[in-house]
Design a protein around this motif. Structure first.
Motif, PDB file in Angstrom:
ATOM      1  N   ILE A  22       0.840  -1.209   0.000  1.00  0.00           N
ATOM      2  CA  ILE A  22       0.000   0.000   0.000  1.00  0.00           C
ATOM      3  C   ILE A  22       0.869   1.250   0.000  1.00  0.00           C
ATOM      4  O   ILE A  22       0.622   2.190  -0.756  1.00  0.00           O
ATOM      5  CB  ILE A  22      -0.957  -0.016   1.210  1.00  0.00           C
ATOM      6  CG1 ILE A  22      -1.963  -1.154   1.048  1.00  0.00           C
ATOM      7  CG2 ILE A  22      -1.673   1.326   1.357  1.00  0.00           C
ATOM      8  CD1 ILE A  22      -2.742  -1.465   2.300  1.00  0.00           C
ATOM      9  N   LEU A  23       1.907   1.285   0.843  1.00  0.00           N
ATOM     10  CA  LEU A  23       2.794   2.455   0.883  1.00  0.00           C
ATOM     11  C   LEU A  23       3.496   2.665  -0.448  1.00  0.00           C
ATOM     12  O   LEU A  23       3.624   3.797  -0.922  1.00  0.00           O
ATOM     13  CB  LEU A  23       3.811   2.312   2.015  1.00  0.00           C
ATOM     14  CG  LEU A  23       3.261   2.396   3.427  1.00  0.00           C
ATOM     15  CD1 LEU A  23       4.356   2.128   4.442  1.00  0.00           C
ATOM     16  CD2 LEU A  23       2.591   3.730   3.686  1.00  0.00           C
ATOM     17  N   LYS A  24       3.949   1.587  -1.079  1.00  0.00           N
ATOM     18  CA  LYS A  24       4.616   1.703  -2.383  1.00  0.00           C
ATOM     19  C   LYS A  24       3.653   2.220  -3.439  1.00  0.00           C
ATOM     20  O   LYS A  24       4.012   3.029  -4.286  1.00  0.00           O
ATOM     21  CB  LYS A  24       5.171   0.348  -2.819  1.00  0.00           C
ATOM     22  CG  LYS A  24       6.391  -0.071  -2.045  1.00  0.00           C
ATOM     23  CD  LYS A  24       6.849  -1.451  -2.476  1.00  0.00           C
ATOM     24  CE  LYS A  24       7.985  -1.934  -1.609  1.00  0.00           C
ATOM     25  NZ  LYS A  24       8.403  -3.293  -1.957  1.00  0.00           N
ATOM     26  N   ARG A  25       2.428   1.773  -3.394  1.00  0.00           N
ATOM     27  CA  ARG A  25       1.423   2.156  -4.383  1.00  0.00           C
ATOM     28  C   ARG A  25       0.941   3.593  -4.185  1.00  0.00           C
ATOM     29  O   ARG A  25       0.716   4.321  -5.146  1.00  0.00           O
ATOM     30  CB  ARG A  25       0.241   1.193  -4.273  1.00  0.00           C
ATOM     31  CG  ARG A  25      -0.783   1.335  -5.362  1.00  0.00           C
ATOM     32  CD  ARG A  25      -1.981   0.440  -5.142  1.00  0.00           C
ATOM     33  NE  ARG A  25      -1.619  -0.962  -5.040  1.00  0.00           N
ATOM     34  CZ  ARG A  25      -2.464  -1.913  -4.651  1.00  0.00           C
ATOM     35  NH1 ARG A  25      -3.703  -1.621  -4.318  1.00  0.00           N
ATOM     36  NH2 ARG A  25      -2.071  -3.158  -4.570  1.00  0.00           N
ATOM     37  N   GLU A  26       0.798   4.009  -2.915  1.00  0.00           N
ATOM     38  CA  GLU A  26       0.146   5.287  -2.621  1.00  0.00           C
ATOM     39  C   GLU A  26       1.084   6.432  -2.264  1.00  0.00           C
ATOM     40  O   GLU A  26       0.731   7.590  -2.463  1.00  0.00           O
ATOM     41  CB  GLU A  26      -0.839   5.095  -1.465  1.00  0.00           C
ATOM     42  CG  GLU A  26      -1.897   4.052  -1.700  1.00  0.00           C
ATOM     43  CD  GLU A  26      -2.968   4.482  -2.673  1.00  0.00           C
ATOM     44  OE1 GLU A  26      -3.124   5.700  -2.901  1.00  0.00           O
ATOM     45  OE2 GLU A  26      -3.643   3.600  -3.212  1.00  0.00           O
ATOM     46  N   VAL A  27       2.267   6.135  -1.684  1.00  0.00           N
ATOM     47  CA  VAL A  27       3.077   7.215  -1.117  1.00  0.00           C
ATOM     48  C   VAL A  27       4.482   7.285  -1.703  1.00  0.00           C
ATOM     49  O   VAL A  27       4.897   8.313  -2.226  1.00  0.00           O
ATOM     50  CB  VAL A  27       3.172   7.083   0.428  1.00  0.00           C
ATOM     51  CG1 VAL A  27       3.923   8.270   1.007  1.00  0.00           C
ATOM     52  CG2 VAL A  27       1.800   6.972   1.055  1.00  0.00           C
ATOM     53  N   ASP A  28       5.250   6.210  -1.585  1.00  0.00           N
ATOM     54  CA  ASP A  28       6.663   6.230  -1.956  1.00  0.00           C
ATOM     55  C   ASP A  28       7.050   4.842  -2.464  1.00  0.00           C
ATOM     56  O   ASP A  28       6.681   3.845  -1.860  1.00  0.00           O
ATOM     57  CB  ASP A  28       7.497   6.588  -0.720  1.00  0.00           C
ATOM     58  CG  ASP A  28       8.982   6.761  -1.001  1.00  0.00           C
ATOM     59  OD1 ASP A  28       9.408   6.516  -2.140  1.00  0.00           O
ATOM     60  OD2 ASP A  28       9.709   7.139  -0.075  1.00  0.00           O
ATOM     61  N   GLU A  29       7.801   4.790  -3.539  1.00  0.00           N
ATOM     62  CA  GLU A  29       8.188   3.507  -4.120  1.00  0.00           C
ATOM     63  C   GLU A  29       9.150   2.725  -3.239  1.00  0.00           C
ATOM     64  O   GLU A  29       9.269   1.509  -3.369  1.00  0.00           O
ATOM     65  CB  GLU A  29       8.818   3.706  -5.497  1.00  0.00           C
ATOM     66  CG  GLU A  29       7.848   4.169  -6.538  1.00  0.00           C
ATOM     67  CD  GLU A  29       8.508   4.354  -7.896  1.00  0.00           C
ATOM     68  OE1 GLU A  29       9.704   4.037  -8.045  1.00  0.00           O
ATOM     69  OE2 GLU A  29       7.810   4.817  -8.808  1.00  0.00           O
ATOM     70  N   LYS A  30       9.849   3.411  -2.337  1.00  0.00           N
ATOM     71  CA  LYS A  30      10.844   2.744  -1.492  1.00  0.00           C
ATOM     72  C   LYS A  30      10.681   3.112  -0.021  1.00  0.00           C
ATOM     73  O   LYS A  30      11.515   3.803   0.550  1.00  0.00           O
ATOM     74  CB  LYS A  30      12.251   3.095  -1.965  1.00  0.00           C
ATOM     75  CG  LYS A  30      12.545   2.602  -3.362  1.00  0.00           C
ATOM     76  CD  LYS A  30      13.952   2.928  -3.769  1.00  0.00           C
ATOM     77  CE  LYS A  30      14.205   2.438  -5.183  1.00  0.00           C
ATOM     78  NZ  LYS A  30      15.548   2.749  -5.629  1.00  0.00           N
ATOM     79  N   PRO A  31       9.597   2.628   0.620  1.00  0.00           N
ATOM     80  CA  PRO A  31       9.461   2.898   2.052  1.00  0.00           C
ATOM     81  C   PRO A  31      10.530   2.132   2.823  1.00  0.00           C
ATOM     82  O   PRO A  31      10.950   1.048   2.417  1.00  0.00           O
ATOM     83  CB  PRO A  31       8.060   2.382   2.373  1.00  0.00           C
ATOM     84  CG  PRO A  31       7.776   1.367   1.332  1.00  0.00           C
ATOM     85  CD  PRO A  31       8.526   1.800   0.108  1.00  0.00           C
ATOM     86  N   LEU A  32      10.990   2.698   3.923  1.00  0.00           N
ATOM     87  CA  LEU A  32      12.047   2.074   4.712  1.00  0.00           C
ATOM     88  C   LEU A  32      11.627   2.002   6.176  1.00  0.00           C
ATOM     89  O   LEU A  32      11.329   3.026   6.795  1.00  0.00           O
ATOM     90  CB  LEU A  32      13.338   2.883   4.574  1.00  0.00           C
ATOM     91  CG  LEU A  32      14.551   2.384   5.344  1.00  0.00           C
ATOM     92  CD1 LEU A  32      14.964   0.993   4.863  1.00  0.00           C
ATOM     93  CD2 LEU A  32      15.704   3.364   5.190  1.00  0.00           C
ATOM     94  N   PHE A  33      11.604   0.789   6.722  1.00  0.00           N
ATOM     95  CA  PHE A  33      11.274   0.598   8.133  1.00  0.00           C
ATOM     96  C   PHE A  33      12.488   0.980   8.963  1.00  0.00           C
ATOM     97  O   PHE A  33      13.567   0.423   8.806  1.00  0.00           O
ATOM     98  CB  PHE A  33      10.887  -0.865   8.380  1.00  0.00           C
ATOM     99  CG  PHE A  33      10.647  -1.182   9.824  1.00  0.00           C
ATOM    100  CD1 PHE A  33       9.540  -0.675  10.475  1.00  0.00           C
ATOM    101  CD2 PHE A  33      11.521  -1.979  10.532  1.00  0.00           C
ATOM    102  CE1 PHE A  33       9.309  -0.966  11.813  1.00  0.00           C
ATOM    103  CE2 PHE A  33      11.311  -2.278  11.864  1.00  0.00           C
ATOM    104  CZ  PHE A  33      10.194  -1.771  12.505  1.00  0.00           C
TER     105      PHE A  33
END
Length: 93
Positions: A22-33
């Protein structure tokens, strides 16, 4: 400083939801925990730090809220030290 990110979506025909997808689709292609701050996940999105304050799924509906992380990054822990209802290892990176 980043803004509050709220996502409320109905993903038709999708019954299983993965936070990172969901984060990749909606916000940023490379979310980082980044780690845990108290009971909240700290995630880096678009070079800004956010804490995940809400993540709920029900059938095809998803509710997600990320608020800017304004605390000291040194207080972020690699592992959560406490009780969690349920955490899917694939969802934290």
């Amino acid at each position: 400083m980043g803004k509050i990110i709220e996502i409320e979506r109905n993903y038709e025909d999708e019954l299983h939801h993965n936070l990172w997808t969901i984060l990749k689709r909606e916000v940023d292609e490379k979310p980082l925990f980044m780690g845990w701050y108290r009971k909240e996940r700290v995630i880096k999105l678009k070079e800004e730090l956010y804490k995940l304050t809400e993540y709920k799924c029900y059938h095809t509906e998803v509710w997600l809220t990320l608020k800017p992380f304004t605390c000291d990054l040194s207080k972020v822990k690699e592992k959560y030290e406490g009780e969690v209802d349920y955490v899917n290892g694939r969802e934290i990176g």
